[in-house]
Design a protein around this motif. Structure first.
Motif, PDB file in Angstrom:
ATOM      1  N   ILE A 154       0.849  -1.193   0.000  1.00  0.00           N
ATOM      2  CA  ILE A 154       0.000   0.000   0.000  1.00  0.00           C
ATOM      3  C   ILE A 154       0.881   1.238   0.000  1.00  0.00           C
ATOM      4  N   ARG A 155       0.268   2.362  -0.408  1.00  0.00           N
ATOM      5  CA  ARG A 155       0.928   3.670  -0.365  1.00  0.00           C
ATOM      6  C   ARG A 155      -0.120   4.720  -0.043  1.00  0.00           C
ATOM      7  N   GLY A 156       0.321   5.788   0.535  1.00  0.00           N
ATOM      8  CA  GLY A 156      -0.577   6.899   0.837  1.00  0.00           C
ATOM      9  C   GLY A 156       0.102   7.854   1.789  1.00  0.00           C
ATOM     10  N   SER A 157      -0.441   9.041   1.897  1.00  0.00           N
ATOM     11  CA  SER A 157       0.156  10.031   2.785  1.00  0.00           C
ATOM     12  C   SER A 157      -0.452   9.897   4.178  1.00  0.00           C
ATOM     13  N   THR A 158       0.240  10.431   5.149  1.00  0.00           N
ATOM     14  CA  THR A 158      -0.279  10.384   6.517  1.00  0.00           C
ATOM     15  C   THR A 158      -1.475  11.314   6.682  1.00  0.00           C
ATOM     16  N   ARG A 159      -1.649  12.254   5.791  1.00  0.00           N
ATOM     17  CA  ARG A 159      -2.770  13.198   5.856  1.00  0.00           C
ATOM     18  C   ARG A 159      -4.073  12.622   5.309  1.00  0.00           C
ATOM     19  N   SER A 160      -3.978  11.740   4.337  1.00  0.00           N
ATOM     20  CA  SER A 160      -5.195  11.243   3.692  1.00  0.00           C
ATOM     21  C   SER A 160      -5.911  10.233   4.583  1.00  0.00           C
ATOM     22  N   LYS A 161      -7.196  10.076   4.340  1.00  0.00           N
ATOM     23  CA  LYS A 161      -7.997   9.127   5.110  1.00  0.00           C
ATOM     24  C   LYS A 161      -8.035   7.757   4.450  1.00  0.00           C
ATOM     25  N   SER A 162      -7.350   7.632   3.331  1.00  0.00           N
ATOM     26  CA  SER A 162      -7.331   6.344   2.643  1.00  0.00           C
ATOM     27  C   SER A 162      -5.939   6.080   2.083  1.00  0.00           C
ATOM     28  N   VAL A 163      -5.711   4.837   1.698  1.00  0.00           N
ATOM     29  CA  VAL A 163      -4.467   4.419   1.056  1.00  0.00           C
ATOM     30  C   VAL A 163      -4.839   3.746  -0.251  1.00  0.00           C
ATOM     31  N   TYR A 164      -3.872   3.558  -1.127  1.00  0.00           N
ATOM     32  CA  TYR A 164      -4.161   2.795  -2.331  1.00  0.00           C
ATOM     33  C   TYR A 164      -3.240   1.601  -2.411  1.00  0.00           C
ATOM     34  N   LEU A 165      -3.761   0.554  -3.022  1.00  0.00           N
ATOM     35  CA  LEU A 165      -2.989  -0.674  -3.186  1.00  0.00           C
ATOM     36  C   LEU A 165      -2.068  -0.534  -4.378  1.00  0.00           C
ATOM     37  N   THR A 166      -0.828  -0.966  -4.214  1.00  0.00           N
ATOM     38  CA  THR A 166       0.113  -1.001  -5.323  1.00  0.00           C
ATOM     39  C   THR A 166      -0.205  -2.223  -6.192  1.00  0.00           C
ATOM     40  N   GLU A 167       0.420  -2.316  -7.333  1.00  0.00           N
ATOM     41  CA  GLU A 167       0.227  -3.489  -8.195  1.00  0.00           C
ATOM     42  C   GLU A 167       0.578  -4.764  -7.442  1.00  0.00           C
ATOM     43  N   GLU A 168       1.678  -4.707  -6.669  1.00  0.00           N
ATOM     44  CA  GLU A 168       2.090  -5.873  -5.874  1.00  0.00           C
ATOM     45  C   GLU A 168       1.059  -6.182  -4.797  1.00  0.00           C
ATOM     46  N   GLY A 169       0.475  -5.145  -4.203  1.00  0.00           N
ATOM     47  CA  GLY A 169      -0.570  -5.333  -3.192  1.00  0.00           C
ATOM     48  C   GLY A 169      -1.810  -5.970  -3.770  1.00  0.00           C
ATOM     49  N   ILE A 170      -2.177  -5.577  -4.984  1.00  0.00           N
ATOM     50  CA  ILE A 170      -3.342  -6.160  -5.655  1.00  0.00           C
ATOM     51  C   ILE A 170      -3.091  -7.638  -5.953  1.00  0.00           C
ATOM     52  N   LYS A 171      -1.890  -7.954  -6.427  1.00  0.00           N
ATOM     53  CA  LYS A 171      -1.548  -9.355  -6.714  1.00  0.00           C
ATOM     54  C   LYS A 171      -1.615 -10.200  -5.447  1.00  0.00           C
ATOM     55  N   GLU A 172      -1.073  -9.671  -4.358  1.00  0.00           N
ATOM     56  CA  GLU A 172      -1.080 -10.408  -3.088  1.00  0.00           C
ATOM     57  C   GLU A 172      -2.505 -10.589  -2.578  1.00  0.00           C
ATOM     58  N   ALA A 173      -3.336  -9.563  -2.703  1.00  0.00           N
ATOM     59  CA  ALA A 173      -4.732  -9.655  -2.273  1.00  0.00           C
ATOM     60  C   ALA A 173      -5.475 -10.714  -3.091  1.00  0.00           C
ATOM     61  N   GLU A 174      -5.250 -10.739  -4.395  1.00  0.00           N
ATOM     62  CA  GLU A 174      -5.902 -11.746  -5.242  1.00  0.00           C
ATOM     63  C   GLU A 174      -5.441 -13.151  -4.871  1.00  0.00           C
ATOM     64  N   LYS A 175      -4.151 -13.304  -4.554  1.00  0.00           N
ATOM     65  CA  LYS A 175      -3.619 -14.597  -4.144  1.00  0.00           C
ATOM     66  C   LYS A 175      -4.290 -15.068  -2.844  1.00  0.00           C
TER      67      LYS A 175
END
Length: 55
Positions: A22-43
């Motif tokens: 995942i990546r995101g700033s400490t200010r935001s209320k959400s994060v986004y999944l990286t390509e690697e994060g999406i692959k791991e989640a699908e696995k």
């Protein structure tokens, strides 16, 4: 891009960031999944929920 709210323990978010899932700033209320994060989640979805749950 897939986003998630940051309603999780900071330690968990830090680990996911360190592994570049995942990546995101400490200010935001959400994060986004990286390509690697999406692959791991699908696995993990396939492992625990079966193939029919992948979109």
């Amino acid at each position: 891009m897939r986003r998630s709210w940051k309603g999780y323990r900071f330690e968990t978010l830090d680990e996911l960031t360190d592994e570049d899932f995942i990546r995101g700033s400490t200010r935001s209320k959400s994060v986004y999944l990286t390509e690697e994060g999406i692959k791991e989640a699908e696995k993990l979805m396939q492992k625990y929920l079966g193939k029919g749950h992948l979109s």
